[in-house]
Design an enzyme around this catalytic site. Structure first.
Site, PDB file in Angstrom:
ATOM      1  N   HIS A  51     -80.255 -33.120  44.793  1.00 23.30           N
ATOM      2  CA  HIS A  51     -79.485 -32.647  43.641  1.00 23.30           C
ATOM      3  C   HIS A  51     -78.696 -31.387  44.001  1.00 23.30           C
ATOM      4  CE1 HIS A  51     -80.554 -35.376  40.493  1.00 23.30           C
ATOM      5  NE2 HIS A  51     -81.853 -35.128  40.556  1.00 23.30           N
ATOM      6  N   HIS A  77     -85.859 -34.964  47.052  1.00 24.42           N
ATOM      7  CA  HIS A  77     -85.056 -35.433  45.912  1.00 24.42           C
ATOM      8  C   HIS A  77     -84.380 -34.251  45.212  1.00 24.42           C
ATOM      9  CE1 HIS A  77     -84.277 -37.713  42.089  1.00 24.42           C
ATOM     10  NE2 HIS A  77     -84.487 -36.518  41.560  1.00 24.42           N
ATOM     11  N   GLU A  78     -85.133 -33.173  45.003  1.00 22.56           N
ATOM     12  CA  GLU A  78     -84.547 -32.009  44.329  1.00 22.56           C
ATOM     13  C   GLU A  78     -83.480 -31.355  45.195  1.00 22.56           C
ATOM     14  OE1 GLU A  78     -85.010 -31.719  41.325  1.00 22.56           O
ATOM     15  OE2 GLU A  78     -86.702 -33.099  41.211  1.00 22.56           O
ATOM     16  N   GLU A 131     -79.711 -39.637  39.075  1.00 26.48           N
ATOM     17  CA  GLU A 131     -81.059 -39.811  39.598  1.00 26.48           C
ATOM     18  C   GLU A 131     -81.102 -40.827  40.734  1.00 26.48           C
ATOM     19  OE1 GLU A 131     -83.698 -37.945  39.048  1.00 26.48           O
ATOM     20  OE2 GLU A 131     -82.396 -36.771  37.752  1.00 26.48           O
TER      21      GLU A 131
END
Length: 317
Positions: free
Chosen positions: A134, A130-131, A201
């Site tokens: 980003h 997930h990071e 998100e």
């Protein structure tokens, strides 16, 4: 498009900064605020990641000091086609993580010791995916610069409240303006942050699920982090609330509602979206994207094999 969004964001925050300066010191205050904001924008572009990491007392680790955690990030970065980011650990019991950096070539990811200890290796992989999403989506520059400047706006508003109400200042509105600035400026900056964080998100959840290959690993991780984050305070985040939108789950206490005033979408909504995504991919998995080979003696898979639990002491071994 991201360049345009970044420019619009910086312009908005600069306008808020100048507005506070005008309310406190009139035209001279606005001009000084503009100069300060311009300098901060330039400084934040190059140094915001270092500032945020320092705010949370993060320390860098490598393949020797945190072999398994580092290896997870390394394989996921290769799986996503990204340069290897710098890897950090935050000594904090709350499970959480964030990414920062002005571009993929200068990115960093950070996880708390609480996250590394409480989650399985698969869940850690999903969080770091997930990071990295980003990073790949180039959200990190926008979110990190926003956190830095929003924090500065709050500091300026507090300064104005305590030192701007004297009779010698140049404010055209007097002490009422000082009170107005102290209340509305941080609130306006917070709304800008929320609008950015909430929309990004969901996109990072989806892309992170693609990178790690299993949407339900991320769904499980989000549930664990959210449950623990409300019970375990993160002191560094409480001292620097402007950095809250950077984290995968809001690290501050009392944020549960999925409305205008929450920094993140409701965890239940994010989990539902991942469950729906898992259903559409047939059994909850994506095809692996150029997954690197597993090391000798370990099952295949982008981080050492599905179903393997983190060893005692956390997944950095």
């Amino acid at each position: 498009m991201n360049l345009m969004k970044t420019a619009m964001l910086l312009a908005t925050l600069t306008a808020i900064f100048m507005g506070v300066g005008y309310l406190v010191g009139g035209a001279n205050g606005a001009f000084i605020a503009f100069l300060v904001a311009a300098a901060m924008n330039l400084f934040s572009y190059w140094n915001a990641d270092k500032i945020v990491l320092r705010m949370h007392n993060a320390h860098e680790v490598d393949a020797r000091s945190a072999p398994e955690y580092y290896r997870i990030v390394e394989r996921l970065a290769a799986n996503a086609g990204l340069p290897m980011p710098r890897v950090y650990v935050i000594e904090d019991a709350q499970p959480n993580a964030f990414a920062t950096g002005r571009n993929p070539q200068n990115a960093a990811v950070a996880a708390t010791t609480g996250l590394l200890q409480r989650l399985t290796a698969e869940e850690v992989a999903a969080v770091m995916a997930h990071e990295l999403a980003h990073v790949q989506n180039r959200d990190t520059l926008i979110m990190t610069v926003t956190a830095t400047i929003a924090g500065a706006i709050s500091m300026l508003a507090n300064f104005a409240f305590f030192f701007g109400g004297n009779r010698d200042n140049n404010s055209p509105f007097g002490f009422i303006a000082v009170i107005l600035a102290a209340i509305t400026a941080p609130f306006a900056a917070m709304l800008v942050q929320m609008a950015i964080s909430r929309t990004r998100e969901y996109a990072a959840d989806r892309r992170g699920a693609e990178i790690c290959g299993q949407p339900m690993w991320l769904a499980s991780a989000l549930a664990k982090i959210a449950n623990a984050a409300h019970l375990i305070p993160m002191d560094s985040a409480e001292r620097n609330p402007s950095t809250a939108p950077l984290f995968i789950i809001n690290p501050l206490s009392g944020e549960r509602m999925d409305n205008l005033f929450s920094t993140h979408p409701a965890t239940e909504n994010r989990i539902a979206a991942l469950q729906q995504l898992a259903g559409t991919t047939g059994g909850g998995g994506f095809a692996s994207e150029a997954a690197p080979a597993a090391p000798a003696g370990r099952p295949s898979g982008p981080w050492g094999g599905a179903g393997r639990r983190a060893p005692r002491g956390g997944p950095w071994g």
